[in-house]
Motif scaffolding. Structure first.
Motif, PDB file in Angstrom:
ATOM      1  N   UNK A 270       0.863  -1.177   0.000  1.00  0.00           N
ATOM      2  CA  UNK A 270       0.000   0.000   0.000  1.00  0.00           C
ATOM      3  C   UNK A 270       0.902   1.230   0.000  1.00  0.00           C
ATOM      4  N   UNK A 271       0.493   2.251  -0.727  1.00  0.00           N
ATOM      5  CA  UNK A 271       1.164   3.553  -0.698  1.00  0.00           C
ATOM      6  C   UNK A 271       0.178   4.576  -0.156  1.00  0.00           C
ATOM      7  N   UNK A 272       0.649   5.484   0.666  1.00  0.00           N
ATOM      8  CA  UNK A 272      -0.230   6.588   1.053  1.00  0.00           C
ATOM      9  C   UNK A 272       0.566   7.870   1.208  1.00  0.00           C
ATOM     10  N   UNK A 273      -0.165   8.967   1.176  1.00  0.00           N
ATOM     11  CA  UNK A 273       0.412  10.291   1.388  1.00  0.00           C
ATOM     12  C   UNK A 273      -0.128  10.817   2.706  1.00  0.00           C
ATOM     13  N   UNK A 274       0.791  11.216   3.574  1.00  0.00           N
ATOM     14  CA  UNK A 274       0.384  11.640   4.910  1.00  0.00           C
ATOM     15  C   UNK A 274       0.771  13.086   5.169  1.00  0.00           C
ATOM     16  N   UNK A 275      -0.185  13.802   5.713  1.00  0.00           N
ATOM     17  CA  UNK A 275       0.063  15.144   6.242  1.00  0.00           C
ATOM     18  C   UNK A 275      -0.226  15.070   7.738  1.00  0.00           C
ATOM     19  N   UNK A 276       0.589  14.269   8.421  1.00  0.00           N
ATOM     20  CA  UNK A 276       0.305  13.919   9.808  1.00  0.00           C
ATOM     21  C   UNK A 276      -0.555  12.673   9.856  1.00  0.00           C
TER      22      UNK A 276
ATOM     23  N   UNK B 298      -6.893   0.158  -6.173  1.00  0.00           N
ATOM     24  CA  UNK B 298      -7.941   0.792  -5.391  1.00  0.00           C
ATOM     25  C   UNK B 298      -7.471   2.084  -4.748  1.00  0.00           C
ATOM     26  N   UNK B 299      -8.399   3.011  -4.559  1.00  0.00           N
ATOM     27  CA  UNK B 299      -8.138   4.279  -3.881  1.00  0.00           C
ATOM     28  C   UNK B 299      -9.025   4.378  -2.648  1.00  0.00           C
ATOM     29  N   UNK B 300      -8.524   5.055  -1.639  1.00  0.00           N
ATOM     30  CA  UNK B 300      -9.310   5.255  -0.438  1.00  0.00           C
ATOM     31  C   UNK B 300      -8.672   6.293   0.458  1.00  0.00           C
ATOM     32  N   UNK B 301      -9.354   6.611   1.540  1.00  0.00           N
ATOM     33  CA  UNK B 301      -8.843   7.616   2.473  1.00  0.00           C
ATOM     34  C   UNK B 301      -7.579   7.122   3.172  1.00  0.00           C
ATOM     35  N   UNK B 302      -7.512   5.803   3.434  1.00  0.00           N
ATOM     36  CA  UNK B 302      -6.335   5.226   4.077  1.00  0.00           C
ATOM     37  C   UNK B 302      -6.212   3.769   3.641  1.00  0.00           C
ATOM     38  N   UNK B 303      -5.321   3.035   4.293  1.00  0.00           N
ATOM     39  CA  UNK B 303      -4.932   1.682   3.887  1.00  0.00           C
ATOM     40  C   UNK B 303      -6.113   0.738   3.674  1.00  0.00           C
ATOM     41  N   UNK B 304      -6.994   0.662   4.646  1.00  0.00           N
ATOM     42  CA  UNK B 304      -8.075  -0.321   4.568  1.00  0.00           C
ATOM     43  C   UNK B 304      -9.041   0.012   3.439  1.00  0.00           C
TER      44      UNK B 304
ATOM     45  N   UNK C 177      -3.291  10.201   7.047  1.00  0.00           N
ATOM     46  CA  UNK C 177      -3.401   9.860   5.625  1.00  0.00           C
ATOM     47  C   UNK C 177      -4.330  10.828   4.899  1.00  0.00           C
ATOM     48  N   UNK C 178      -3.843  11.355   3.784  1.00  0.00           N
ATOM     49  CA  UNK C 178      -4.669  12.181   2.903  1.00  0.00           C
ATOM     50  C   UNK C 178      -5.421  11.288   1.917  1.00  0.00           C
ATOM     51  N   UNK C 179      -4.746  10.264   1.418  1.00  0.00           N
ATOM     52  CA  UNK C 179      -5.347   9.236   0.577  1.00  0.00           C
ATOM     53  C   UNK C 179      -4.370   8.062   0.526  1.00  0.00           C
ATOM     54  N   UNK C 180      -4.871   6.922   0.062  1.00  0.00           N
ATOM     55  CA  UNK C 180      -4.033   5.737  -0.103  1.00  0.00           C
ATOM     56  C   UNK C 180      -4.334   5.088  -1.446  1.00  0.00           C
ATOM     57  N   UNK C 181      -3.367   4.326  -1.911  1.00  0.00           N
ATOM     58  CA  UNK C 181      -3.391   3.714  -3.238  1.00  0.00           C
ATOM     59  C   UNK C 181      -2.887   2.282  -3.078  1.00  0.00           C
ATOM     60  N   UNK C 182      -3.680   1.294  -3.525  1.00  0.00           N
ATOM     61  CA  UNK C 182      -3.318  -0.100  -3.268  1.00  0.00           C
ATOM     62  C   UNK C 182      -3.634  -0.990  -4.467  1.00  0.00           C
ATOM     63  N   UNK C 183      -2.650  -1.805  -4.911  1.00  0.00           N
ATOM     64  CA  UNK C 183      -2.915  -2.778  -5.966  1.00  0.00           C
ATOM     65  C   UNK C 183      -3.338  -4.127  -5.386  1.00  0.00           C
TER      66      UNK C 183
END
Length: 608
Positions: free
Chosen positions: A153-159, A213-219, A161-167
């Motif tokens: 999983x990849x995510x971008x965090x500003x403290x 898949x895209x989402x707010x965070x990992x799950x 998670x701003x969003x996450x990206x998962x194959x």
């Protein structure tokens, strides 16, 4: 050579930069209410965000000879070659899902067995925040393995998670032929591969579906991908094809049919969308960062141009759009541009934008027969707010209404525009008709009387004599000054379209002849594409082609349109008057809607 792009997407994710030459995806984008705009996950200038690859006998082989097709005018598929390996691909953003699939099929066309490793490789180098301008977000990019998708999983965090990206490609990695590798480099960028490795006998075929898949965070991201995987490619593909087929338009001219449907779906999916973080429907000029004022809201662009195409495709969705307009956007209605949350982006009052929600509402009711909708308290409150603002723009003595900015968003020369006041005339009558029997008779009478006064004022103050003949001025100041001009975003060509006059009206015809003549600076009368431009972009506008389709000049407009490549078949702002190639405003989603609507209006049997 200019890079040619193919586009696709769904309500949540946009793929605006699929390269024709190699099937690479330069970036993907999503709408984010917390960011008041759009976020784009990108590679860099040398390496795309995602690209297909193949190795034969452990050697990388270039994929070439791409031949593209669009299923239902929207789902990109390709055939390509890698030596004697035949490759097919589909890039599917399933309707109703938070993600997309890159499906790759390889066939061994050698006469001997060969070892192949094929799949997709990714490079996430940066994330851009786009609202007109794109700026890199300074956050922490994270890469980690996850049990939720049996992958990474990849995510971008500003403290947080701003969003996450998962194959994902399997739920049973221990039995799968497909695997992955990933690493994070010292600069924080992330590289990865998802691949299948096997030996193919002659004529053997192997297929893999790489879901993202895209989402707010990992799950959320992982399970978005897993949801699509569990349904399977065939189900997601058929669901999306059925959805598109139900909304396709059919006219007898196949060349126009392609332009109509491609642009209708582009406007649908790139002119509106669902925010990832709050799941709200929003409207934007374009979800493509290639458009120069992307990811923001204009009343005019969304409601006068994109909305008619969405209405002809999906009436229920059009109702949801109006709900957004009359709730989130109504506070600052008529202001130049706004963020997707309704707050002001660029200040400046525009009269045509104030009128736009009423025109869209009237068209919706006409198409749907949903008169209960206009009885909703928030709709009525919105209409009354528009009328209150409108009253503040009226001349003290004459029934004409002023604007600060013109339909191009450029500053006016004189404050009273003929076209804008025709829209005022129209919405006064529309409101009176919509609420006849619902509002008190005195209010309805006031509206109809004011509409009559506006028309009389237009005829008295906006008709001027030029070279001995009466014409409609572009704008006047009511002190004797006026000008000859036209703007495709709000053209005098459209007066009959809005019901103000008939096609045989003498003054209107004089006006049209004047602004189409070779003596008018922006007519391009002696050029292969003789459609009107303006100072904002001094080339023929695609909106002008649409205006011509709607103003009794359909056959000539068709000839002009078929000479235009635009932005690889998608509407742009303006085209070269000789070649038809895009000159300004690529990936112009709201314009694409108006073009699709105009083609359908001019050539559909339903409108004969």
């Amino acid at each position: 050579m200019t890079t040619q792009y193919i586009v696709t997407g769904n309500e949540t994710v946009s793929l605006p930069t699929i390269r024709e030459i190699d099937g690479s995806i330069e970036g993907i984008s999503l709408l984010h209410m917390g960011a008041k705009g759009m976020l784009e996950l990108c590679g860099d200038d040398g390496t795309p965000f995602l690209q297909p690859f193949i190795e034969v006998e452990d050697k990388s082989v270039p994929i070439t000879d791409f031949q593209w097709n669009l299923e239902h005018y929207w789902i990109p598929t390709f055939k390509a070659k890698a030596g004697s390996i035949n490759i097919q691909g589909t890039i599917l953003a399933p309707i109703g899902e938070r993600g997309f699939c890159y499906r790759i099929s390889v066939e061994n066309d050698y006469d001997i067995p060969v070892s192949v490793r094929f799949g997709v490789k990714g490079y996430w180098n940066k994330t851009l925040h786009s609202i007109n301008e794109s700026k890199e977000i300074q956050g922490e990019m994270k890469l980690y393995k996850s049990g939720w998708n049996h992958c990474f999983v990849c995510d971008l965090r500003l403290g947080y998670s701003l969003f996450a990206f998962a194959p994902i490609y399997t739920e049973t990695p221990e039995t799968s032929d497909t695997d992955y590798s990933c690493n994070q480099e010292e600069d924080g960028s992330i590289r990865y591969e998802c691949f299948q490795k096997k030996v193919l006998a002659p004529r053997d075929v192997s297929i893999e579906n790489y879901w993202f898949g895209l989402g707010f965070e990992e799950v959320a991201a992982s399970t978005s991908a897993k949801e699509m995987l569990r349904h399977g490619f065939e189900v997601e593909h058929r669901k999306t094809c059925d959805w598109l087929a139900k909304r396709e338009r059919n006219i007898k001219d196949e060349r126009l049919n392609v332009i109509l449907n491609r642009n209708m779906f582009f406007s649908f999916f790139f002119g509106s969308g669902i925010t990832l973080d709050t799941e709200e429907l929003v409207l934007v000029t374009s979800r493509s960062p290639r458009y120069y004022v992307s990811a923001a809201y204009w009343d005019r662009d969304s409601l006068l141009w994109s909305f008619p195409a969405i209405l002809m495709a999906d009436v229920e969705y059009a109702r949801e759009i109006l709900h957004y307009v009359f709730t989130k956007q109504i506070k600052n209605v008529g202001i130049h541009s706004r963020y997707i949350d309704g707050t002001v982006l660029e200040p400046g009052f525009e009269l045509d934008e104030l009128c736009a929600p009423v025109i869209a509402l009237a068209e919706y009711v006409k198409a749907s027969g949903d008169y209960l909708f206009i009885e909703e308290a928030y709709i009525q409150a919105g209409i009354k707010r528009i009328l209150k603002i409108l009253q503040s723009k009226r001349h003290n003595e004459i029934a004409l209404y002023e604007t600060f900015l013109q339909p191009t968003d450029d500053m006016h020369v004189y404050p009273f525009l003929t076209y804008d006041n025709v829209l005022v005339w129209k919405i006064l009558l529309d409101i009176a008709e919509l609420y006849s029997g619902k509002w008190d008779k005195g209010t309805i009478r006031t509206l109809t009387n004011e509409a009559k006064n506006v028309k009389e004022s237009i005829e008295k103050h906006c008709i001027k004599i030029h070279n001995g003949i009466p014409i409609y001025a572009w704008s006047v100041d009511l002190c004797g000054n006026w000008d000859i001009y036209d703007e495709p975003p709000g053209s005098l060509l459209l007066l009959p379209h809005y019901g103000y006059c008939q096609f045989d009206d003498k003054v209107w015809n004089n006006t049209v002849n004047l602004i189409r003549s070779r003596d008018y600076k922006y007519s391009f009368a002696d050029c292969p594409i003789a459609e009107i431009g303006c100072a904002h972009a001094p080339h023929p506008w695609v909106l002008s082609i649409a205006n011509s389709l709607l103003s009794g000049n359909a056959l000539t407009a068709r000839e002009h349109l078929l000479k235009c490549s635009m932005d690889n078949g998608i509407a742009c702002e303006s085209v070269d008057e000789y070649t038809g190639e895009s000159r300004t405003g690529d990936a112009f989603a709201t314009c694409a809607g108006f073009l699709a609507y105009a083609i359908n209006k001019a050539f559909s049997d339903d409108n004969v």
